[in-house]
Design a protein around this motif. Structure first.
Motif, PDB file in Angstrom:
ATOM      1  N   VAL A  37       0.858  -1.190   0.000  1.00  0.00           N
ATOM      2  CA  VAL A  37       0.000   0.000   0.000  1.00  0.00           C
ATOM      3  C   VAL A  37       0.887   1.230   0.000  1.00  0.00           C
ATOM      4  O   VAL A  37       2.035   1.182   0.430  1.00  0.00           O
ATOM      5  N   GLY A  38       0.354   2.300  -0.484  1.00  0.00           N
ATOM      6  CA  GLY A  38       1.132   3.532  -0.491  1.00  0.00           C
ATOM      7  C   GLY A  38       0.332   4.686  -1.045  1.00  0.00           C
ATOM      8  O   GLY A  38      -0.879   4.597  -1.240  1.00  0.00           O
ATOM      9  N   SER A  39       1.039   5.725  -1.338  1.00  0.00           N
ATOM     10  CA  SER A  39       0.433   6.972  -1.800  1.00  0.00           C
ATOM     11  C   SER A  39      -0.227   6.820  -3.168  1.00  0.00           C
ATOM     12  O   SER A  39       0.219   6.043  -4.007  1.00  0.00           O
ATOM     13  N   ARG A  40      -1.275   7.589  -3.381  1.00  0.00           N
ATOM     14  CA  ARG A  40      -1.879   7.658  -4.714  1.00  0.00           C
ATOM     15  C   ARG A  40      -1.049   8.555  -5.628  1.00  0.00           C
ATOM     16  O   ARG A  40      -1.192   8.527  -6.840  1.00  0.00           O
ATOM     17  N   PHE A  41      -0.189   9.328  -5.034  1.00  0.00           N
ATOM     18  CA  PHE A  41       0.659  10.254  -5.795  1.00  0.00           C
ATOM     19  C   PHE A  41       2.119  10.053  -5.372  1.00  0.00           C
ATOM     20  O   PHE A  41       2.729  10.947  -4.789  1.00  0.00           O
ATOM     21  N   PRO A  42       2.688   8.871  -5.672  1.00  0.00           N
ATOM     22  CA  PRO A  42       4.046   8.568  -5.214  1.00  0.00           C
ATOM     23  C   PRO A  42       5.123   9.271  -6.039  1.00  0.00           C
ATOM     24  O   PRO A  42       4.893   9.647  -7.195  1.00  0.00           O
ATOM     25  N   LYS A  43       6.272   9.412  -5.439  1.00  0.00           N
ATOM     26  CA  LYS A  43       7.433   9.933  -6.153  1.00  0.00           C
ATOM     27  C   LYS A  43       7.913   8.840  -7.104  1.00  0.00           C
ATOM     28  O   LYS A  43       7.663   7.655  -6.893  1.00  0.00           O
ATOM     29  N   SER A  44       8.624   9.231  -8.136  1.00  0.00           N
ATOM     30  CA  SER A  44       9.126   8.245  -9.098  1.00  0.00           C
ATOM     31  C   SER A  44      10.054   7.244  -8.423  1.00  0.00           C
ATOM     32  O   SER A  44      10.094   6.070  -8.796  1.00  0.00           O
ATOM     33  N   GLU A  45      10.792   7.674  -7.401  1.00  0.00           N
ATOM     34  CA  GLU A  45      11.686   6.762  -6.677  1.00  0.00           C
ATOM     35  C   GLU A  45      10.890   5.640  -6.003  1.00  0.00           C
ATOM     36  O   GLU A  45      11.340   4.499  -5.957  1.00  0.00           O
ATOM     37  N   SER A  46       9.718   5.973  -5.499  1.00  0.00           N
ATOM     38  CA  SER A  46       8.872   4.966  -4.847  1.00  0.00           C
ATOM     39  C   SER A  46       8.355   3.958  -5.860  1.00  0.00           C
ATOM     40  O   SER A  46       8.315   2.753  -5.593  1.00  0.00           O
ATOM     41  N   ARG A  47       7.965   4.437  -7.015  1.00  0.00           N
ATOM     42  CA  ARG A  47       7.498   3.542  -8.082  1.00  0.00           C
ATOM     43  C   ARG A  47       8.610   2.574  -8.492  1.00  0.00           C
ATOM     44  O   ARG A  47       8.380   1.384  -8.655  1.00  0.00           O
ATOM     45  N   ILE A  63       1.814 -13.996  -2.768  1.00  0.00           N
ATOM     46  CA  ILE A  63       0.714 -13.454  -3.563  1.00  0.00           C
ATOM     47  C   ILE A  63       0.628 -11.969  -3.225  1.00  0.00           C
ATOM     48  O   ILE A  63       0.501 -11.598  -2.062  1.00  0.00           O
ATOM     49  N   ILE A  64       0.713 -11.128  -4.239  1.00  0.00           N
ATOM     50  CA  ILE A  64       0.672  -9.687  -4.025  1.00  0.00           C
ATOM     51  C   ILE A  64      -0.776  -9.243  -3.856  1.00  0.00           C
ATOM     52  O   ILE A  64      -1.632  -9.516  -4.691  1.00  0.00           O
ATOM     53  N   LEU A  65      -1.046  -8.554  -2.750  1.00  0.00           N
ATOM     54  CA  LEU A  65      -2.385  -8.046  -2.450  1.00  0.00           C
ATOM     55  C   LEU A  65      -2.323  -6.528  -2.459  1.00  0.00           C
ATOM     56  O   LEU A  65      -1.443  -5.937  -1.853  1.00  0.00           O
ATOM     57  N   SER A  66      -3.244  -5.925  -3.141  1.00  0.00           N
ATOM     58  CA  SER A  66      -3.269  -4.476  -3.189  1.00  0.00           C
ATOM     59  C   SER A  66      -4.630  -4.017  -3.674  1.00  0.00           C
ATOM     60  O   SER A  66      -5.355  -4.783  -4.305  1.00  0.00           O
ATOM     61  N   GLY A  67      -4.947  -2.786  -3.367  1.00  0.00           N
ATOM     62  CA  GLY A  67      -6.179  -2.219  -3.885  1.00  0.00           C
ATOM     63  C   GLY A  67      -6.009  -1.938  -5.370  1.00  0.00           C
ATOM     64  O   GLY A  67      -4.932  -2.136  -5.928  1.00  0.00           O
ATOM     65  N   ILE A  68      -7.023  -1.484  -5.993  1.00  0.00           N
ATOM     66  CA  ILE A  68      -6.904  -1.181  -7.419  1.00  0.00           C
ATOM     67  C   ILE A  68      -6.989   0.335  -7.586  1.00  0.00           C
ATOM     68  O   ILE A  68      -7.689   0.855  -8.428  1.00  0.00           O
ATOM     69  N   ALA A  69      -6.255   1.019  -6.754  1.00  0.00           N
ATOM     70  CA  ALA A  69      -6.208   2.472  -6.842  1.00  0.00           C
ATOM     71  C   ALA A  69      -5.030   2.877  -7.716  1.00  0.00           C
ATOM     72  O   ALA A  69      -4.229   2.046  -8.117  1.00  0.00           O
ATOM     73  N   ARG A  70      -4.918   4.134  -7.960  1.00  0.00           N
ATOM     74  CA  ARG A  70      -3.758   4.618  -8.708  1.00  0.00           C
ATOM     75  C   ARG A  70      -2.555   4.708  -7.769  1.00  0.00           C
ATOM     76  O   ARG A  70      -2.667   4.466  -6.585  1.00  0.00           O
ATOM     77  N   GLY A  71      -1.436   5.037  -8.311  1.00  0.00           N
ATOM     78  CA  GLY A  71      -0.246   5.217  -7.486  1.00  0.00           C
ATOM     79  C   GLY A  71       0.445   3.900  -7.166  1.00  0.00           C
ATOM     80  O   GLY A  71       0.594   3.040  -8.027  1.00  0.00           O
ATOM     81  N   ILE A  72       0.854   3.749  -5.910  1.00  0.00           N
ATOM     82  CA  ILE A  72       1.619   2.570  -5.495  1.00  0.00           C
ATOM     83  C   ILE A  72       0.801   1.296  -5.652  1.00  0.00           C
ATOM     84  O   ILE A  72       1.343   0.253  -6.046  1.00  0.00           O
ATOM     85  N   ASP A  73      -0.490   1.324  -5.364  1.00  0.00           N
ATOM     86  CA  ASP A  73      -1.323   0.128  -5.532  1.00  0.00           C
ATOM     87  C   ASP A  73      -1.277  -0.358  -6.981  1.00  0.00           C
ATOM     88  O   ASP A  73      -1.078  -1.536  -7.253  1.00  0.00           O
TER      89      ASP A  73
END
Length: 84
Positions: A37-47, A63-73
């Motif tokens: 999980v993480g920010s919807r507006f991550p820095k490029s370094e985080s991506r 198994i990778i679990l994550s929401g289907i939001a933008r950003g880190i998810d």
């Protein structure tokens, strides 16, 4: 950090769509799940960090679990798919 808050009322039904093979993965949770999980507006370094980390885990039974939001998810989903 936020404490986990249990649901007081459980849903009566859960609707899912997908391949049967994907549903079989559910039996391996939570012991083989990795939540990202993480920010919807991550820095490029985080991506890049998410992509590189998932690439290094290729072949892992996790198994990778994550929401289907933008950003880190979204990056987690794409990274898992790209890693196979």
């Amino acid at each position: 950090s936020h404490p986990l808050i249990p649901m007081r009322v459980k849903p009566e039904q859960l609707w899912v769509r997908g391949k049967r093979s994907a549903f079989e993965l559910l039996s391996k949770l939570p012991s083989q799940g990795l939540t990202i999980v993480g920010s919807r507006f991550p820095k490029s370094e985080s991506r890049i960090l998410v992509r590189d980390t998932l690439r290094s885990m290729r072949g892992s039974p996790l198994i990778i679990l994550s929401g289907i939001a933008r950003g880190i998810d979204a990056e987690a989903h794409l990274g898992a798919l790209n890693a196979g």
